[in-house]
Motif scaffolding. Structure first.
Motif, PDB file in Angstrom:
ATOM      1  N   HIS A  32       6.813  -7.855   1.119  1.00 52.09           N
ATOM      2  CA  HIS A  32       7.712  -6.706   0.976  1.00 52.09           C
ATOM      3  C   HIS A  32       8.351  -6.774  -0.414  1.00 52.09           C
ATOM      4  O   HIS A  32       9.503  -7.130  -0.566  1.00 52.09           O
ATOM      5  CB  HIS A  32       8.779  -6.734   2.073  1.00 52.09           C
ATOM      6  CG  HIS A  32       9.581  -5.479   2.138  1.00 52.09           C
ATOM      7  ND1 HIS A  32       9.109  -4.319   2.691  1.00 52.09           N
ATOM      8  CD2 HIS A  32      10.825  -5.198   1.688  1.00 52.09           C
ATOM      9  CE1 HIS A  32      10.023  -3.393   2.602  1.00 52.09           C
ATOM     10  NE2 HIS A  32      11.071  -3.885   1.994  1.00 52.09           N
ATOM     11  N   ALA A  62       9.040  -1.569  -2.496  1.00 49.52           N
ATOM     12  CA  ALA A  62       9.578  -1.160  -1.191  1.00 49.52           C
ATOM     13  C   ALA A  62      10.103   0.273  -1.223  1.00 49.52           C
ATOM     14  O   ALA A  62      10.085   0.970  -0.208  1.00 49.52           O
ATOM     15  CB  ALA A  62      10.675  -2.123  -0.752  1.00 49.52           C
ATOM     16  N   GLN A  82       8.343   3.349   0.437  1.00 48.37           N
ATOM     17  CA  GLN A  82       8.432   3.665   1.860  1.00 48.37           C
ATOM     18  C   GLN A  82       9.515   4.702   2.162  1.00 48.37           C
ATOM     19  O   GLN A  82       9.622   5.171   3.291  1.00 48.37           O
ATOM     20  CB  GLN A  82       8.724   2.391   2.648  1.00 48.37           C
ATOM     21  CG  GLN A  82       7.622   1.355   2.516  1.00 48.37           C
ATOM     22  CD  GLN A  82       7.986   0.072   3.230  1.00 48.37           C
ATOM     23  OE1 GLN A  82       8.586   0.102   4.299  1.00 48.37           O
ATOM     24  NE2 GLN A  82       7.631  -1.046   2.640  1.00 48.37           N
ATOM     25  N   SER A 128      10.355   7.561  -0.021  1.00 50.50           N
ATOM     26  CA  SER A 128      10.295   8.547  -1.106  1.00 50.50           C
ATOM     27  C   SER A 128      11.072   9.828  -0.803  1.00 50.50           C
ATOM     28  O   SER A 128      11.473  10.527  -1.730  1.00 50.50           O
ATOM     29  CB  SER A 128       8.846   8.855  -1.471  1.00 50.50           C
ATOM     30  OG  SER A 128       8.158   9.341  -0.340  1.00 50.50           O
TER      31      SER A 128
END
Length: 159
Positions: A121, A126, A129, A131
């Protein structure tokens, strides 16, 4: 409890704002034994993950904040908790460190900030995820795309 912190060099801590220091201080206040080691101190030898680990004694002084006993080779499974606090750079040494911590977990070490999770991650990616909740984002190594993104958005931050 014996709590070992995998951290950056202690000499570089800014104790007025460092969260790892705050964790160490609270652990010591509660009567736990505090230890520290760096990523480069870990070793896999004859199938056992160990590290050169030093017991840390907090002094209460803001600048000269700790005293360290001489470091000793200790199996990571000998600790009640290993707290993974190493700041990236996310390079191959960092990745190999997470692999060693995973092996240590299989040998009985209790590692917090699970090695696979921090490896898989990535803190910079990250954001992808989420947006719908972020400003326009571009991840690329293409200079042409970076220039076009800058031309389109004007005020940008490159990392």
């Amino acid at each position: 409890m014996k709590i070992a912190f995998l951290a950056d060099p202690l000499s570089g801590f800014k104790t007025y704002k460092d969260s790892t220091f705050a964790m160490m201080r609270e652990a010591a206040r509660r009567g736990h034994a505090v230890y520290a080691f760096e990523q480069r101190d870990m070793v896999l030898e004859e199938g056992v993950v160990s590290a050169k680990v030093a017991r840390i004694h907090l002094t209460g002084d803001a600048t000269d904040w700790y005293r360290a006993d001489p470091a000793e080779d200790v199996s990571l499974s000998a600790f009640d908790a290993i707290i993974e606090r190493k700041d990236p750079p996310f390079d191959m040494e960092y990745v190999y460190g997470t692999y060693l911590l995973e092996l240590a977990e299989r040998q009985g070490a209790r590692v917090f900030n699970r090695p696979s999770a921090i490896r898989d991650h990535n803190e910079k990616l990250a954001i992808g995820q989420f947006s719908d909740y972020t400003s326009p984002t571009l991840v690329t190594s293409s200079e042409a795309r970076l220039r076009a993104f800058h031309a389109k958005h004007g005020d940008v931050i490159f990392k």
